[in-house]
Motif scaffolding. Structure first.
Motif: not given
Length: 87
Positions: A65-72
């Motif tokens: 979820a963090l990767a998705a929010r950061a655009g990674t």
């Protein structure tokens, strides 16, 4: 609750990082990779364009979820990036 993230422009990011045989989780709002020996390594997820996950890597739901929010982009690949399994 953390404030909304503002993604870094792609031209300012590192292109890719390979992670093999580790567990990825989130600690204090940042990516943490724990390897087989228990060593923790912080990864600046917001400044990486793509993280290649090789065999033996486990990713928690919070990390995805963090990767998705950061655009990674998270990409599951075979050893040495030979095969692409999922993105």
């Amino acid at each position: 609750m953390l404030p909304p993230l503002k993604p870094i422009a792609m031209k300012e990011r590192v292109s890719m990082v390979f992670i093999e045989k580790g567990q990825i989780d989130v600690k204090d709002g940042a990516f943490v990779v724990i390897d087989e020996t228990g060593i923790r390594t912080h990864i600046p997820v917001g400044s990486i364009a793509c993280i290649m996950l090789e065999p033996g890597t486990r990713v928690s739901h919070h990390a995805a979820a963090l990767a998705a929010r950061a655009g990674t982009l998270l990409v599951w690949v075979g050893e040495a990036g030979v095969r692409l399994y999922a993105a």
